[in-house]
Write a protein that holds these residues in place. Structure first.
Motif, PDB file in Angstrom:
ATOM      1  N   ILE A 144      36.892  56.348  40.747  1.00 54.41           N
ATOM      2  CA  ILE A 144      36.767  54.890  40.698  1.00 54.41           C
ATOM      3  C   ILE A 144      35.301  54.526  40.924  1.00 54.41           C
ATOM      4  N   PRO A 145      34.727  53.704  40.032  1.00 54.26           N
ATOM      5  CA  PRO A 145      33.330  53.287  40.253  1.00 54.26           C
ATOM      6  C   PRO A 145      33.199  52.538  41.578  1.00 54.26           C
ATOM      7  N   LEU A 146      32.101  52.758  42.275  1.00 51.43           N
ATOM      8  CA  LEU A 146      31.885  52.199  43.602  1.00 51.43           C
ATOM      9  C   LEU A 146      31.871  50.672  43.599  1.00 51.43           C
ATOM     10  N   TRP A 147      31.363  50.056  42.539  1.00 52.70           N
ATOM     11  CA  TRP A 147      31.258  48.601  42.500  1.00 52.70           C
ATOM     12  C   TRP A 147      32.630  47.925  42.446  1.00 52.70           C
ATOM     13  N   ILE A 148      33.642  48.626  41.959  1.00 55.50           N
ATOM     14  CA  ILE A 148      34.992  48.056  41.877  1.00 55.50           C
ATOM     15  C   ILE A 148      35.508  47.683  43.263  1.00 55.50           C
ATOM     16  N   LEU A 149      35.103  48.453  44.281  1.00 49.37           N
ATOM     17  CA  LEU A 149      35.582  48.187  45.639  1.00 49.37           C
ATOM     18  C   LEU A 149      35.097  46.842  46.168  1.00 49.37           C
ATOM     19  N   SER A 150      33.977  46.370  45.654  1.00 52.96           N
ATOM     20  CA  SER A 150      33.406  45.100  46.123  1.00 52.96           C
ATOM     21  C   SER A 150      34.063  43.888  45.498  1.00 52.96           C
ATOM     22  N   VAL A 151      34.871  44.083  44.471  1.00 48.74           N
ATOM     23  CA  VAL A 151      35.480  42.953  43.754  1.00 48.74           C
ATOM     24  C   VAL A 151      36.411  42.151  44.651  1.00 48.74           C
ATOM     25  N   VAL A 152      36.989  42.773  45.673  1.00 50.13           N
ATOM     26  CA  VAL A 152      37.902  42.064  46.566  1.00 50.13           C
ATOM     27  C   VAL A 152      37.199  40.901  47.264  1.00 50.13           C
ATOM     28  N   LEU A 153      35.915  41.028  47.529  1.00 50.43           N
ATOM     29  CA  LEU A 153      35.196  39.969  48.258  1.00 50.43           C
ATOM     30  C   LEU A 153      35.132  38.662  47.476  1.00 50.43           C
ATOM     31  N   PRO A 154      34.625  38.639  46.230  1.00 47.66           N
ATOM     32  CA  PRO A 154      34.628  37.353  45.522  1.00 47.66           C
ATOM     33  C   PRO A 154      36.035  36.838  45.213  1.00 47.66           C
ATOM     34  N   VAL A 155      36.967  37.753  44.942  1.00 44.97           N
ATOM     35  CA  VAL A 155      38.341  37.312  44.669  1.00 44.97           C
ATOM     36  C   VAL A 155      38.925  36.638  45.911  1.00 44.97           C
ATOM     37  N   GLY A 156      38.754  37.256  47.070  1.00 41.25           N
ATOM     38  CA  GLY A 156      39.268  36.676  48.308  1.00 41.25           C
ATOM     39  C   GLY A 156      38.645  35.339  48.634  1.00 41.25           C
ATOM     40  N   PHE A 157      37.333  35.233  48.485  1.00 43.83           N
ATOM     41  CA  PHE A 157      36.683  33.957  48.800  1.00 43.83           C
ATOM     42  C   PHE A 157      36.967  32.888  47.748  1.00 43.83           C
ATOM     43  N   LEU A 158      37.225  33.297  46.506  1.00 40.89           N
ATOM     44  CA  LEU A 158      37.644  32.317  45.498  1.00 40.89           C
ATOM     45  C   LEU A 158      39.011  31.751  45.866  1.00 40.89           C
TER      46      LEU A 158
END
Length: 189
Positions: A144-158
């Motif tokens: 899994i690309p490392l940047w995919i793990l960070s996607v939860v942050l904008p999704v959660g704050f949205l």
């Protein structure tokens, strides 16, 4: 415990009576998502124990996956708490206010919360973009690309931004637009 039956309003999992079909679908999807994440979290936690018990080797990824799952459940849980207005609120003066002014104060704090979560959403999108730009070739576990793990942050704050926006809209309508019933009107000063 007393022998009194629990009222439907006392159960936080009971959807409000005014909730429409689409809102119920979203609530049900969120609840199943929480169940899936929780089951995955338990499974990932048990994986190293089972591997040791049956001499299957060392499982090094379970701690990292557990951290990610906890982050997902925390941000989506915050969104669900905000949806039901069960989030943490600093409430020092609202008991001194009239019903209408309580809605106005709640609308003001909702606007501030919406702005803060919106700002954090923008920052998280920029963070994911920078992760994608600088770490696009770095892999995590299972390829899994490392940047995919960070996607939860904008999704959660949205989700938090949209939830605060919806509750603030309700408070603005209740505090500024709707007429109160005669028994709840503020006394003339």
């Amino acid at each position: 415990m007393s022998g009194e039956p629990v009222q439907p309003d006392d159960d936080p999992l009971t959807p409000p009576p005014y909730e429409g079909r689409f809102a119920r679908l979203i609530r049900c999807t969120e609840e199943w998502f929480f169940v899936a994440i929780l089951l995955a979290l338990v499974g990932v936690g048990l994986a190293p124990i089972i591997a040791r018990r049956f001499d299957l080797g060392s499982i090094t990824w379970s701690v990292d996956v557990s951290r990610q799952l906890v982050l997902w459940i925390a941000l989506f849980g915050a969104g669900a708490a905000t949806r039901d207005r069960k989030h943490i609120v600093i409430d020092a003066v609202s008991h001194l206010l009239s019903v209408r002014n309580k809605f106005r104060l709640s609308a003001l704090t909702g606007l501030i919360s919406t702005a803060a979560c919106g700002f954090l959403f923008v920052l998280c999108v920029r963070f994911v973009q920078s992760e994608l730009e600088f770490n696009s070739d770095v892999s995590w576990h299972f390829g899994i690309p490392l940047w995919i793990l960070s996607v939860v942050l904008p999704v959660g704050f949205l989700i938090l931004t949209l939830r605060f926006m919806a509750s603030t809209y309700e408070d603005i309508i209740s505090g500024f637009v709707r007429r109160q019933p005669k028994d709840q009107e503020e006394p003339a000063a």
